[in-house]
Write a protein that holds these residues in place. Structure first.
Motif, mmCIF file in Angstrom:
data_model
loop_
_atom_site.group_PDB
_atom_site.id
_atom_site.type_symbol
_atom_site.label_atom_id
_atom_site.label_comp_id
_atom_site.label_asym_id
_atom_site.label_seq_id
_atom_site.Cartn_x
_atom_site.Cartn_y
_atom_site.Cartn_z
ATOM 1 N N LEU A 117 0.802 -1.221 0.000
ATOM 2 C CA LEU A 117 0.000 0.000 0.000
ATOM 3 C C LEU A 117 0.839 1.276 0.000
ATOM 4 N N GLY A 118 2.100 1.175 0.369
ATOM 5 C CA GLY A 118 2.901 2.380 0.510
ATOM 6 C C GLY A 118 2.369 3.244 1.639
ATOM 7 N N THR A 119 2.219 4.550 1.381
ATOM 8 C CA THR A 119 1.713 5.474 2.416
ATOM 9 C C THR A 119 0.301 5.946 2.112
ATOM 10 N N LYS A 120 -0.418 5.199 1.256
ATOM 11 C CA LYS A 120 -1.776 5.592 0.858
ATOM 12 C C LYS A 120 -2.662 5.887 2.066
ATOM 13 N N TYR A 121 -2.646 5.030 3.072
ATOM 14 C CA TYR A 121 -3.506 5.205 4.242
ATOM 15 C C TYR A 121 -2.767 5.886 5.393
ATOM 16 N N SER A 122 -1.492 5.588 5.564
ATOM 17 C CA SER A 122 -0.751 6.220 6.666
ATOM 18 C C SER A 122 -0.681 7.731 6.477
ATOM 19 N N HIS A 123 -0.665 8.196 5.228
ATOM 20 C CA HIS A 123 -0.659 9.638 4.953
ATOM 21 C C HIS A 123 -1.979 10.272 5.387
ATOM 22 N N ILE A 124 -3.082 9.595 5.098
ATOM 23 C CA ILE A 124 -4.405 10.141 5.418
ATOM 24 C C ILE A 124 -4.610 10.232 6.923
ATOM 25 N N PHE A 125 -4.177 9.200 7.651
ATOM 26 C CA PHE A 125 -4.452 9.135 9.092
ATOM 27 C C PHE A 125 -3.236 9.517 9.950
ATOM 28 N N ASN A 126 -2.156 9.895 9.291
ATOM 29 C CA ASN A 126 -0.936 10.317 9.977
ATOM 30 C C ASN A 126 -0.403 9.227 10.908
#
Length: 481
Positions: free
Chosen positions: A319-328
């Motif tokens: 997934l890369g940072t697809k979700y970690s970017h959104i939720f920090n």
């Protein structure tokens, strides 16, 4: 002794109901599996289950299949006929006791493989807040596939088909982690919900199903790829242990998203996915990822791609940072600076694996399980009541006790088919429908001076006559989980 203690305790509380209590304790003794004539104390821990007590009342009859509407594949028919599942509403089923036993065994195998690579098990809510899904923009992207609902306060939710948003928000809520705490692999085995427009194929495509989903958090893209490879290798080991010859194919990331994706496909004619496999190298792909009309292999440029069908039983995503970017969702690196976690997502269709295995292993009329997943390993058939060999019933009971007591791997795995009002032939047919790997008939050959037991090995379809020592040697090789 157990009956006496239970009697004395309950008599003080219910002094005017001795007859009802006596009936209850008799039923209790039968439920724990005490065979004909055995005392309840002797029954605990070593006695086989009785076929007459298994909850499969009418499902071993052809009539049940005729009342369930369209039967679209072999596994659906066999699971209905064998009393493994029972229809509830479109795309939803009751999982009956034998199916639950098989599923619990599969989950134990999954736990072994996931925890073997550092996975930690948790459980997340099925009721997911719409706000999380809106932040990832998947509330609208998923469309009618989501089961949506509102609570009494008007707050919107969905029944989770997958948990990327939930697990990433969970990690972010814990504060920034240290790079020393990663990689972190969190997984669950839980019910999932998808509003399939046309549920079909029984457990292969339903609206409510069990899935194992794992989510990984890594310090870098390179580390995330190593985790990705480790999970793919664990999946390969799992399917090998089950005897399922799955193919890892290049796949589309779809609505999950990310940069890399593979499916684990079980080749089968009933499969809905179309696969392209190279005859010259290890390349394989879901057809949806290949340019239409292309027949040469993009990897070796020599082989020709041939088409086949498959059932998707596993799916992996980087997934890369697809979700970690959104939720920090971040961690502190070695320089004590916050860095977004690199994520992966890894799914296994638990109930789909059960149905797919039955689909590819079974005959038209008989369930064949992967050995490790069979609900019970052994079924013993005593002679028919009133037959010339009826006196051998006690030998069958004693054999069941001995198997459960002397072989720890068979504890809880032996069923005594005490329905002796039925012929051996009828009980053999029922045993074949349930898929016991070993069925032991205590019949005429067991009445000889040197008793021989008729042993039907369901997977191979072979029947052999073995002495007691030979039987014990055979069953000592049975692997259970």
């Amino acid at each position: 002794m157990m009956e006496a203690v239970l009697w004395l305790c309950c008599r003080k509380l219910l002094p005017h109901q001795p007859r009802a209590l006596t009936r209850h304790t008799r039923c209790l003794s039968s439920c724990v599996g005490s065979p004909l004539g055995a005392s309840p104390v002797h029954a605990i821990g070593t006695s086989p289950l009785l076929a007459s007590r298994l909850f499969q009342p009418s499902n071993l009859r052809e009539g049940i299949v005729g009342r369930t509407g369209e039967i679209t594949c072999k596994s659906q028919r066999l699971m209905l006929l064998g009393g493994l599942i029972h229809p509830s509403n479109p795309g939803c089923y009751y999982y009956l006791p034998a199916a639950v036993r098989a599923m619990e065994k599969l989950v134990r195998l999954i736990d072994q493989e996931m925890q073997g690579i550092g996975g930690q098990k948790l459980d997340m809510p099925s009721l997911c807040a719409a706000e999380l899904w809106r932040r990832s923009e998947r509330w609208d992207l998923m469309g009618s596939e989501l089961f949506r609902l509102k609570d009494r306060h008007g707050a919107e939710y969905c029944l989770g088909p997958t948990h990327e948003e939930a697990v990433t928000e969970l990690l972010a809520s814990q504060g920034t982690l240290s790079y020393r705490q990663l990689p972190l692999l969190l997984y669950q085995v839980t019910r999932k919900f998808r509003d399939e427009p046309k549920p079909k194929f029984g457990l292969l495509r339903g609206r409510e199903f069990y899935m194992k989903d794992m989510y990984s958090f890594d310090t870098s893209e390179e580390a995330a790829h190593l985790t990705y490879q480790a999970v793919c290798q664990a999946y390969t080991r799992l399917f090998a242990r089950l005897g399922l010859h799955c193919v890892q194919v290049q796949a589309d990331t779809g609505k999950i998203g990310g940069k890399l994706s593979h499916e684990f496909q079980l080749p089968a004619e009933i499969g809905e996915d179309r696969l392209l496999i190279c005859g010259n190298c290890a390349f394989s792909a879901n057809m949806e990822t290949i340019e239409p009309g292309k027949t040469d292999c993009p990897q070796c440029h020599k082989g020709t791609l041939t088409e086949s069908k498959g059932i998707e039983v596993g799916h992996t995503f980087y997934l890369g940072t697809k979700y970690s970017h959104i939720f920090n969702a971040s961690h502190y690196n070695a320089q004590n600076k916050p860095v977004l976690a690199e994520m992966g997502c890894f799914g296994l269709g638990v109930t789909r694996i059960l149905a797919a295995a039955i689909e590819v292993f079974s005959t038209t009329d008989a369930v064949r399980w992967p050995g490790l997943l069979a609900p019970y390993q052994v079924c013993v058939l005593p002679p028919k009541r009133g037959s010339k060999t009826e006196q051998l019933t006690s030998l069958a009971e004693e054999l069941c006790h001995s198997l459960g007591k002397s072989m720890t791997g068979l504890k809880g795995e032996v069923v005594l088919d005490d329905r002796t009002q039925l012929t051996i032939g009828k009980r053999l047919k029922d045993a074949s429908r349930l898929g016991y790997p070993y069925v032991i008939v205590v019949g005429q050959s067991a009445a000889k001076e040197q008793p021989l037991f008729e042993v039907c090995c369901q997977q191979s379809g072979k029947t052999q006559f073995l002495s007691r020592d030979g039987l014990m040697d055979l069953l000592s090789q049975v692997e259970t989980v």
